[in-house]
Design a protein around this motif. Structure first.
Motif, mmCIF file in Angstrom:
data_model
loop_
_atom_site.group_PDB
_atom_site.id
_atom_site.type_symbol
_atom_site.label_atom_id
_atom_site.label_comp_id
_atom_site.label_asym_id
_atom_site.label_seq_id
_atom_site.Cartn_x
_atom_site.Cartn_y
_atom_site.Cartn_z
ATOM 1 N N LEU A 113 30.630 48.670 0.404
ATOM 2 C CA LEU A 113 30.398 49.924 -0.305
ATOM 3 C C LEU A 113 29.203 50.597 0.362
ATOM 4 C CD1 LEU A 113 30.586 48.750 -4.038
ATOM 5 C CD2 LEU A 113 32.329 49.972 -2.751
ATOM 6 N N THR A 114 29.388 51.817 0.828
ATOM 7 C CA THR A 114 28.276 52.496 1.486
ATOM 8 C C THR A 114 28.328 53.994 1.276
ATOM 9 O OG1 THR A 114 27.082 52.777 3.563
ATOM 10 C CG2 THR A 114 29.477 52.598 3.717
ATOM 11 N N ALA A 115 27.158 54.571 1.140
ATOM 12 C CA ALA A 115 27.044 56.031 1.033
ATOM 13 C C ALA A 115 26.926 56.654 2.420
ATOM 14 C CB ALA A 115 25.834 56.403 0.186
ATOM 15 N N ALA A 116 26.549 55.853 3.375
ATOM 16 C CA ALA A 116 26.352 56.350 4.739
ATOM 17 C C ALA A 116 27.641 56.202 5.536
ATOM 18 C CB ALA A 116 25.216 55.581 5.408
ATOM 19 N N ALA A 117 28.631 56.980 5.168
ATOM 20 C CA ALA A 117 29.941 56.902 5.830
ATOM 21 C C ALA A 117 29.907 57.719 7.117
ATOM 22 C CB ALA A 117 31.031 57.392 4.893
ATOM 23 N N MET A 118 29.586 57.067 8.201
ATOM 24 C CA MET A 118 29.505 57.729 9.498
ATOM 25 C C MET A 118 30.682 57.278 10.360
ATOM 26 S SD MET A 118 25.910 58.925 9.689
ATOM 27 C CE MET A 118 25.823 59.044 11.409
ATOM 28 N N SER A 119 30.959 58.049 11.377
ATOM 29 C CA SER A 119 32.031 57.703 12.301
ATOM 30 C C SER A 119 31.772 56.323 12.899
ATOM 31 C CB SER A 119 32.100 58.757 13.418
ATOM 32 O OG SER A 119 33.077 58.398 14.349
ATOM 33 N N GLY A 120 32.768 55.461 12.860
ATOM 34 C CA GLY A 120 32.653 54.127 13.419
ATOM 35 C C GLY A 120 32.176 53.074 12.429
ATOM 36 N N ASP A 121 31.690 53.489 11.252
ATOM 37 C CA ASP A 121 31.192 52.523 10.263
ATOM 38 C C ASP A 121 32.288 51.565 9.809
ATOM 39 O OD1 ASP A 121 28.627 53.467 10.334
ATOM 40 O OD2 ASP A 121 28.683 54.414 8.355
ATOM 41 N N ARG A 122 33.444 52.117 9.485
ATOM 42 C CA ARG A 122 34.538 51.272 8.987
ATOM 43 C C ARG A 122 34.864 50.170 9.990
ATOM 44 N NH1 ARG A 122 38.587 51.599 5.242
ATOM 45 N NH2 ARG A 122 40.460 50.424 5.738
ATOM 46 N N GLU A 123 35.029 50.536 11.240
ATOM 47 C CA GLU A 123 35.376 49.562 12.275
ATOM 48 C C GLU A 123 34.262 48.522 12.444
ATOM 49 O OE1 GLU A 123 35.544 52.940 12.629
ATOM 50 O OE2 GLU A 123 37.724 53.055 12.430
ATOM 51 N N LEU A 146 32.015 47.546 10.213
ATOM 52 C CA LEU A 146 31.931 46.677 9.047
ATOM 53 C C LEU A 146 33.108 45.703 8.975
ATOM 54 C CD1 LEU A 146 30.569 49.320 6.548
ATOM 55 C CD2 LEU A 146 29.305 47.422 7.599
ATOM 56 N N LEU A 147 34.275 46.153 9.369
ATOM 57 C CA LEU A 147 35.429 45.252 9.419
ATOM 58 C C LEU A 147 35.193 44.168 10.473
ATOM 59 C CD1 LEU A 147 38.408 47.750 9.003
ATOM 60 C CD2 LEU A 147 37.414 46.247 7.259
ATOM 61 N N LYS A 148 34.604 44.561 11.598
ATOM 62 C CA LYS A 148 34.296 43.593 12.657
ATOM 63 C C LYS A 148 33.254 42.575 12.175
ATOM 64 C CE LYS A 148 33.050 43.290 17.525
ATOM 65 N NZ LYS A 148 32.680 44.017 18.721
ATOM 66 N N ALA A 149 32.336 43.007 11.314
ATOM 67 C CA ALA A 149 31.307 42.110 10.777
ATOM 68 C C ALA A 149 31.890 41.100 9.792
ATOM 69 C CB ALA A 149 30.205 42.924 10.096
ATOM 70 N N GLY A 150 33.110 41.357 9.305
ATOM 71 C CA GLY A 150 33.755 40.413 8.391
ATOM 72 C C GLY A 150 34.195 40.999 7.071
ATOM 73 N N CYS A 151 33.888 42.263 6.829
ATOM 74 C CA CYS A 151 34.359 42.888 5.593
ATOM 75 C C CYS A 151 35.882 43.018 5.641
ATOM 76 C CB CYS A 151 33.722 44.268 5.404
ATOM 77 S SG CYS A 151 31.950 44.190 5.071
ATOM 78 N N ASP A 152 36.500 42.847 4.497
ATOM 79 C CA ASP A 152 37.953 42.946 4.412
ATOM 80 C C ASP A 152 38.413 44.375 4.154
ATOM 81 O OD1 ASP A 152 39.008 39.970 4.358
ATOM 82 O OD2 ASP A 152 37.139 40.047 3.224
ATOM 83 N N ASP A 153 37.515 45.174 3.585
ATOM 84 C CA ASP A 153 37.850 46.572 3.307
ATOM 85 C C ASP A 153 36.553 47.352 3.195
ATOM 86 O OD1 ASP A 153 39.453 48.834 2.735
ATOM 87 O OD2 ASP A 153 40.784 47.621 1.491
ATOM 88 N N TYR A 154 36.693 48.668 3.012
ATOM 89 C CA TYR A 154 35.554 49.574 3.050
ATOM 90 C C TYR A 154 35.814 50.720 2.096
ATOM 91 C CZ TYR A 154 32.733 53.278 5.323
ATOM 92 O OH TYR A 154 31.873 54.295 5.600
ATOM 93 N N LEU A 155 34.858 50.985 1.211
ATOM 94 C CA LEU A 155 34.944 52.130 0.309
ATOM 95 C C LEU A 155 33.642 52.907 0.417
ATOM 96 C CD1 LEU A 155 36.434 50.410 -2.869
ATOM 97 C CD2 LEU A 155 37.640 51.949 -1.313
#
Length: 129
Positions: free
Chosen positions: A86-96, A98-107
């Protein structure tokens, strides 16, 4: 897993208002909510009760949520717990990243309540296709 009838969800979030919103939404769906405000508290919570799901704020004080995610995913006791960033700082590339870090999803915050609850239910019910 929790021995209670409801599934437990660990919410790791340092902002009280954000925790309150998430707590109200999750409890309204019958989930047990466990709360931590930083990485150290989160690790203590994980030692006490392995949740069905983790909601991870990325901008935590001290150790970041991204680093904490990596730490959790390398521990065999916790590696199978789904983590939703969960993040307020939704910047380009963040999703990828965070998923690479091990998160299963991103909101992103502010959360869309319908999307949030749909995502939670998806992981709690184990609907992995």
């Amino acid at each position: 897993m929790s021995t209670e009838n409801s599934q437990s969800i660990l919410v790791i979030e340092d902002q009280e208002l954000n925790r309150k919103v998430v707590r109200i939404l999750l409890r309204s769906e019958g989930y047990k909510v466990i709360e931590a405000v930083n990485a150290a508290e989160a690790l203590v919570c994980l030692e006490q009760d392995v949740p069905a799901l983790i909601l991870m704020d990325i901008a935590l004080p001290g150790q970041s949520g991204e680093e904490l995610t990596r730490q959790i995913k390398t521990n065999p006791k916790w590696s199978n717990i789904p983590i939703i960033a969960l993040t307020a700082a939704a910047m380009s590339g963040d999703r990828e990243r965070l998923l690479k870090a091990g998160c299963d999803d991103y909101l992103s915050k502010p959360i869309d309540t319908h999307e949030f609850l749909r995502c939670i239910a998806h992981y709690i019910k184990g609907n992995t296709v």
